[in-house]
Design a protein around this motif. Sequence first.
Motif, mmCIF file in Angstrom:
data_model
loop_
_atom_site.group_PDB
_atom_site.id
_atom_site.type_symbol
_atom_site.label_atom_id
_atom_site.label_comp_id
_atom_site.label_asym_id
_atom_site.label_seq_id
_atom_site.Cartn_x
_atom_site.Cartn_y
_atom_site.Cartn_z
ATOM 1 N N SER A 4 0.842 -1.192 0.000
ATOM 2 C CA SER A 4 0.000 0.000 0.000
ATOM 3 C C SER A 4 0.880 1.246 0.000
ATOM 4 O O SER A 4 2.077 1.177 -0.269
ATOM 5 N N ILE A 5 0.290 2.394 0.320
ATOM 6 C CA ILE A 5 1.017 3.665 0.276
ATOM 7 C C ILE A 5 2.199 3.627 1.244
ATOM 8 O O ILE A 5 2.090 3.157 2.366
ATOM 9 N N GLY A 6 3.337 4.150 0.823
ATOM 10 C CA GLY A 6 4.565 4.112 1.626
ATOM 11 C C GLY A 6 5.648 3.444 0.805
ATOM 12 O O GLY A 6 5.702 2.218 0.723
ATOM 13 N N LEU A 7 6.517 4.235 0.182
ATOM 14 C CA LEU A 7 7.428 3.723 -0.841
ATOM 15 C C LEU A 7 8.348 2.613 -0.340
ATOM 16 O O LEU A 7 8.417 1.524 -0.931
ATOM 17 N N LEU A 8 9.108 2.850 0.752
ATOM 18 C CA LEU A 8 10.139 1.895 1.154
ATOM 19 C C LEU A 8 9.544 0.570 1.607
ATOM 20 O O LEU A 8 10.021 -0.504 1.238
ATOM 21 N N GLU A 9 8.479 0.627 2.444
ATOM 22 C CA GLU A 9 7.855 -0.612 2.923
ATOM 23 C C GLU A 9 7.201 -1.380 1.768
ATOM 24 O O GLU A 9 7.253 -2.612 1.720
ATOM 25 N N ARG A 10 6.575 -0.642 0.846
ATOM 26 C CA ARG A 10 5.949 -1.283 -0.322
ATOM 27 C C ARG A 10 7.014 -1.936 -1.197
ATOM 28 O O ARG A 10 6.827 -3.045 -1.710
ATOM 29 N N GLU A 11 8.124 -1.241 -1.365
ATOM 30 C CA GLU A 11 9.228 -1.785 -2.158
ATOM 31 C C GLU A 11 9.760 -3.064 -1.520
ATOM 32 O O GLU A 11 9.999 -4.073 -2.211
ATOM 33 N N ASN A 12 9.947 -3.048 -0.195
ATOM 34 C CA ASN A 12 10.440 -4.243 0.509
ATOM 35 C C ASN A 12 9.488 -5.417 0.342
ATOM 36 O O ASN A 12 9.914 -6.562 0.130
ATOM 37 N N ALA A 13 8.172 -5.148 0.475
ATOM 38 C CA ALA A 13 7.183 -6.214 0.313
ATOM 39 C C ALA A 13 7.249 -6.806 -1.090
ATOM 40 O O ALA A 13 7.152 -8.028 -1.282
ATOM 41 N N THR A 14 7.458 -5.950 -2.076
ATOM 42 C CA THR A 14 7.538 -6.404 -3.469
ATOM 43 C C THR A 14 8.787 -7.242 -3.702
ATOM 44 O O THR A 14 8.753 -8.260 -4.410
ATOM 45 N N ILE A 15 9.894 -6.835 -3.094
ATOM 46 C CA ILE A 15 11.146 -7.593 -3.218
ATOM 47 C C ILE A 15 10.990 -8.979 -2.591
ATOM 48 O O ILE A 15 11.396 -9.999 -3.176
ATOM 49 N N LEU A 16 10.380 -9.033 -1.404
ATOM 50 C CA LEU A 16 10.155 -10.334 -0.754
ATOM 51 C C LEU A 16 9.224 -11.194 -1.601
ATOM 52 O O LEU A 16 9.429 -12.407 -1.741
ATOM 53 N N ASN A 17 8.192 -10.581 -2.162
ATOM 54 C CA ASN A 17 7.271 -11.325 -3.029
ATOM 55 C C ASN A 17 8.030 -11.941 -4.204
ATOM 56 O O ASN A 17 7.858 -13.122 -4.535
ATOM 57 N N ALA A 18 8.896 -11.144 -4.818
ATOM 58 C CA ALA A 18 9.680 -11.635 -5.961
ATOM 59 C C ALA A 18 10.642 -12.749 -5.561
ATOM 60 O O ALA A 18 10.953 -13.629 -6.366
ATOM 61 N N SER A 19 11.085 -12.729 -4.305
ATOM 62 C CA SER A 19 12.104 -13.688 -3.864
ATOM 63 C C SER A 19 11.546 -15.071 -3.553
ATOM 64 O O SER A 19 12.304 -16.035 -3.450
ATOM 65 N N ILE A 20 10.221 -15.204 -3.368
ATOM 66 C CA ILE A 20 9.657 -16.497 -2.945
ATOM 67 C C ILE A 20 8.769 -17.140 -4.001
ATOM 68 O O ILE A 20 8.057 -18.104 -3.712
ATOM 69 N N ILE A 21 8.815 -16.650 -5.222
ATOM 70 C CA ILE A 21 7.976 -17.224 -6.277
ATOM 71 C C ILE A 21 8.381 -18.665 -6.583
ATOM 72 O O ILE A 21 7.537 -19.537 -6.811
ATOM 73 N N LYS A 22 9.681 -18.956 -6.537
ATOM 74 C CA LYS A 22 10.153 -20.328 -6.780
ATOM 75 C C LYS A 22 9.626 -21.287 -5.710
ATOM 76 O O LYS A 22 9.177 -22.401 -6.017
ATOM 77 N N VAL A 23 9.662 -20.853 -4.449
ATOM 78 C CA VAL A 23 9.156 -21.681 -3.348
ATOM 79 C C VAL A 23 7.660 -21.913 -3.504
ATOM 80 O O VAL A 23 7.160 -23.023 -3.306
ATOM 81 N N ALA A 24 6.930 -20.868 -3.882
ATOM 82 C CA ALA A 24 5.485 -20.992 -4.071
ATOM 83 C C ALA A 24 5.168 -21.995 -5.185
ATOM 84 O O ALA A 24 4.239 -22.803 -5.069
ATOM 85 N N LYS A 25 5.955 -21.953 -6.248
ATOM 86 C CA LYS A 25 5.729 -22.876 -7.369
ATOM 87 C C LYS A 25 5.977 -24.320 -6.942
ATOM 88 O O LYS A 25 5.189 -25.228 -7.266
ATOM 89 N N MET A 26 7.060 -24.552 -6.192
ATOM 90 C CA MET A 26 7.363 -25.903 -5.705
ATOM 91 C C MET A 26 6.241 -26.411 -4.801
ATOM 92 O O MET A 26 5.823 -27.572 -4.882
#
Length: 518
Positions: free
Chosen positions: A188-210
């Motif tokens: 949501s609104i808030g650049l740094l926290e939103r960016e961090n959430a997006t980075i974490l989301n991108a980092s676990i896509i492989k685990v989610a697929k497995m």
Amino acid sequence: MKYRLGIDVGGTNTDGVLLDREMHVIHSLKTPTTSDVESGIYHTISKLIAESNVSAKDIEFAMLGTTQCTNAIVERKNLNKVAIIRIGAPADNAIKPLAGVPEDIKSILNNHTYIVEGGHEFNGEEIAPLDEEKIREIAAELKGKVDSIAITSIFSPVNKTHESQVETILREVLGEDVSISLSSEVGSIGLLERENATILNASIIKVAKMTAEGFEHALKSNGIHAKVFFCQNDGTLMSKAYTLKYPILTVACGPTNSLRGASFLTENKDAVIVDVGGTTTDIGVLVKGFPRQSSIAVELGGVRTNFRMPDINSIGLGGGTIIRVDGENFTVGPDSVGHRLQDEALVFGGATLTATDVAVALGKVQLGDPKKLQHLDRQLLSNIYQRMVEMVEEAIDKIKTSADDTAVIFVGGGSVLLPDKINGASCVLHPENGGVANAIGSAISQISGEIEKIYAISKENRQEILDGARQLAIEETVAAGADPEKVEIVDMENIPLAYLPGNATRVKVKAAGDLALA
């Protein structure tokens, strides 16, 4: 007769339940969670089918709640190779991406970080044109080096045009093999926290697929060809495709499932839920049948984020919690024997004093061989048990927003250890099948849709804008697989943003509805 299957994978046990179309519990059970997860899920499903005499072909929906994505972040295991692109130069150059992120996770993710010109103001107006040429250069540079990309732009929840343009360019160059996460769709609104959430989301896509493929394989190995859904942390469901795009939304779905299951089992939509597992006790609050959401930024694996999370207070107390005694002194946890309880607890012939041993020795619950506990000092055990109860009472007080007594519902496999009366509770409920409330919560889950935008609201356009926001949330819910006739608005808030000009108001709407039946 058609059925739905609910599975919840915890750190200690994998719980399973079968419900019929009228939401009656047909059969439930627990099996130990396995290190590879998939085999544990397979055995749980196999045992459920065998003991319930339900035909595999009659199971039409299968739901999974899992901690795998959470564990991957906390343990820094099996993470994707992530590139980070922030759109907002020159306005956002002062603080670089991954600011405040722990060094160990930064070393895994911080190999490819870029800041490019672009971004928008709070009202959606462009700060600067997107540097498309730079994006094409970045795409060429990243080819073959990363498998996931996190894109963040200033005020993208208001106007995500630049994020979408970057995604389009990246797809042209990199194709479909690279996963792309947009911050406007994650936080949501808030650049740094939103960016961090997006980075974490991108980092676990492989685990989610497995995890997703493992669940599907376990189902097919048992002859089940059901429609598959995955639990998210607001108590609702998402498809496999949605899960692979937003795996961050599975974080904390376990406690959420327990809250929803407790609400279903007791028909109570407003209460404090205490979910006692083998390792931890999770306490949350039900509001109108859904978990109360956290109103503050949430840390996940030491990373500060602002994506949606339930408000959960966790303490190190469960059935396998280790009790250490030194004379008249003792400590309760926070470590646990976990899924090794039946091997290591005294009552089962092991050598470790656990919370379960204390409850059995005092006659609170019947398990194992109580004779193996006769050598323990009864007064000391009473003192330990009292401390266990006090830990739960203190945790409940911390999560309440009022000093008034409130209804408390005990669920989870370890809930049998706790008494029927505690301080701060107007009543204590121990529902039937409460031991598998998490699996029931996953099986009964609805489909949801949520929108969050900033609008310039005046007296003249207020109703029109709010009605439009409601309609957007309903359309998103139906698109996700809900029955159009059974969708309703379950939460709505509009908060004026005094620090922004032009009557800026943050509008957040959530809708939910039952699954559309075939």
